[in-house]
Design an enzyme around this catalytic site. Sequence first.
Site, PDB file in Angstrom:
ATOM      1  N   ASP A   1       0.872  -1.161   0.000  1.00  0.00           N
ATOM      2  CA  ASP A   1       0.000   0.000   0.000  1.00  0.00           C
ATOM      3  C   ASP A   1       0.929   1.237   0.000  1.00  0.00           C
ATOM      4  OD1 ASP A   1      -2.221   1.778   0.549  1.00  0.00           O
ATOM      5  OD2 ASP A   1      -1.523   1.814   2.628  1.00  0.00           O
TER       6      ASP A   1
ATOM      7  N   ASP B   1      -0.282   5.139   0.753  1.00  0.00           N
ATOM      8  CA  ASP B   1      -0.608   6.181   1.743  1.00  0.00           C
ATOM      9  C   ASP B   1      -0.726   5.592   3.146  1.00  0.00           C
ATOM     10  OD1 ASP B   1      -0.964   8.534  -0.027  1.00  0.00           O
ATOM     11  OD2 ASP B   1      -2.414   7.198  -0.946  1.00  0.00           O
TER      12      ASP B   1
ATOM     13  N   ARG C   1      -7.294  18.254  -8.907  1.00  0.00           N
ATOM     14  CA  ARG C   1      -6.159  18.470  -9.816  1.00  0.00           C
ATOM     15  C   ARG C   1      -5.108  19.361  -9.145  1.00  0.00           C
ATOM     16  NH1 ARG C   1      -4.049  21.982 -13.101  1.00  0.00           N
ATOM     17  NH2 ARG C   1      -5.535  23.634 -12.573  1.00  0.00           N
TER      18      ARG C   1
ATOM     19  N   ASP D   1      -2.103  -0.183   6.144  1.00  0.00           N
ATOM     20  CA  ASP D   1      -2.219   0.574   7.400  1.00  0.00           C
ATOM     21  C   ASP D   1      -3.649   0.880   7.791  1.00  0.00           C
ATOM     22  OD1 ASP D   1      -2.486   2.508   5.228  1.00  0.00           O
ATOM     23  OD2 ASP D   1      -2.583   3.969   6.854  1.00  0.00           O
TER      24      ASP D   1
HETATM   25  C1  XBP Z   1      -5.394   6.208   0.205  1.00  0.00           C
HETATM   26  C2  XBP Z   1      -6.357   7.077  -0.478  1.00  0.00           C
HETATM   27  C3  XBP Z   1      -5.930   8.095  -1.475  1.00  0.00           C
HETATM   28  C4  XBP Z   1      -5.295   9.365  -0.909  1.00  0.00           C
HETATM   29  C5  XBP Z   1      -5.440  10.533  -1.837  1.00  0.00           C
HETATM   30  O1  XBP Z   1      -4.766   5.353  -0.682  1.00  0.00           O
HETATM   31  O2  XBP Z   1      -7.545   6.946  -0.226  1.00  0.00           O
HETATM   32  O3  XBP Z   1      -7.066   8.429  -2.180  1.00  0.00           O
HETATM   33  O4  XBP Z   1      -5.952   9.752   0.286  1.00  0.00           O
HETATM   34  O5  XBP Z   1      -4.968  10.253  -3.087  1.00  0.00           O
HETATM   35  P1  XBP Z   1      -3.851   4.052  -0.228  1.00  0.00           P
HETATM   36  P2  XBP Z   1      -5.718  10.709  -4.434  1.00  0.00           P
HETATM   37  O6  XBP Z   1      -3.817   3.942   1.270  1.00  0.00           O
HETATM   38  O7  XBP Z   1      -4.539   2.889  -0.882  1.00  0.00           O
HETATM   39  O8  XBP Z   1      -2.486   4.289  -0.819  1.00  0.00           O
HETATM   40  O9  XBP Z   1      -6.145  12.127  -4.253  1.00  0.00           O
HETATM   41  O10 XBP Z   1      -4.702  10.552  -5.520  1.00  0.00           O
HETATM   42  O11 XBP Z   1      -6.910   9.794  -4.617  1.00  0.00           O
HETATM   43 MG    MG Z   2      -3.022   3.216   3.255  1.00  0.00          MG
END
Ligand code: XBP
Ligand code: MG
Length: 255
Positions: free
Chosen positions: A8, A10, A82, A182
């Site tokens: 993952d 984020d 964006r 996470d």
């Molecule tokens: C977590 C998310 C993402 C980010 C924002 O993703 O929900 O949408 O918060 O990114 P993960 P974007 O934990 O699966 O990596 O604005 O590009 O959607």
């Molecule tokens: Mg995550």
Amino acid sequence: MLQALLWDVDGTLAETERDGHRVAFNRAFEALGLPWRWDAQEYGDLLRVTGGLERITAYMATRADAPAAPAQRAALARELHRLKNQHYGAMAAAGAIALRPGVSDLIEAAHRAGWRQAIATTTSRANVQSLLRHHFGASWQCRFDAVVCGEDVAAKKPAPEVYLRVLDALGLAPAAALAIEDSPAGVAAAHGAGVPVLVTRSAYFGADGFDAAAAVGPGLHTCRLWRPAPVDAPARDGPLRLQDLIAWHAAAVAA
Ligand code: XBP
Ligand code: MG
């Protein structure tokens, strides 16, 4: 047998939500003259909606000062998203978003050991690129055999699609992989695809239960405080080892 690590992004590779996306959203609000600001605590609640575009869209539905017409509201959401990604990309490229401790070492150790690795995220591809290019250089993709992002799926986490697509790209059965996540949504996505999952607790999900996880711990930089504990953890200190991952994975597959 464990053949691949599915990462993952984020919260797992870095605290991108608190230190990156949140800050970048606030800069986008400011740039468009909007009075909205998200503090770290409010953003934690907003994370129940996965996907940045979906998150700002859901937020606008709660605001009396958001455009009333659906088309106008959707256009504003797209423009904010964006701009947010533009700010996020600049921050990541400037090194403002650090990797979590132990992440780089584990990726390198798995790479040296010849393990396959992939990215399974609901964030946008451009965001993944900016973050990983900064930390692993222009050839960051060499470390990953598949990179599946938010744009590549019809349903974001907690739907299992992102994991099913990664498995398909790698040509692996779910039980041959281990996901590192996470969040509850991430664990549900991996679990839904049949992939055993390790949870490295992040800033926003420190108190969640994660019953479906093969192991839960405070970070990859330490073998302390993981449940279940790595086999010989009481006798040692330092980061998790590949052997720990192999043991947790084997126990999860056997259960
Ligand atoms: C977590 C998310 C993402 C980010 C924002 O993703 O929900 O949408 O918060 O990114 P993960 P974007 O934990 O699966 O990596 O604005 O590009 O959607
Ligand atoms: Mg995550």
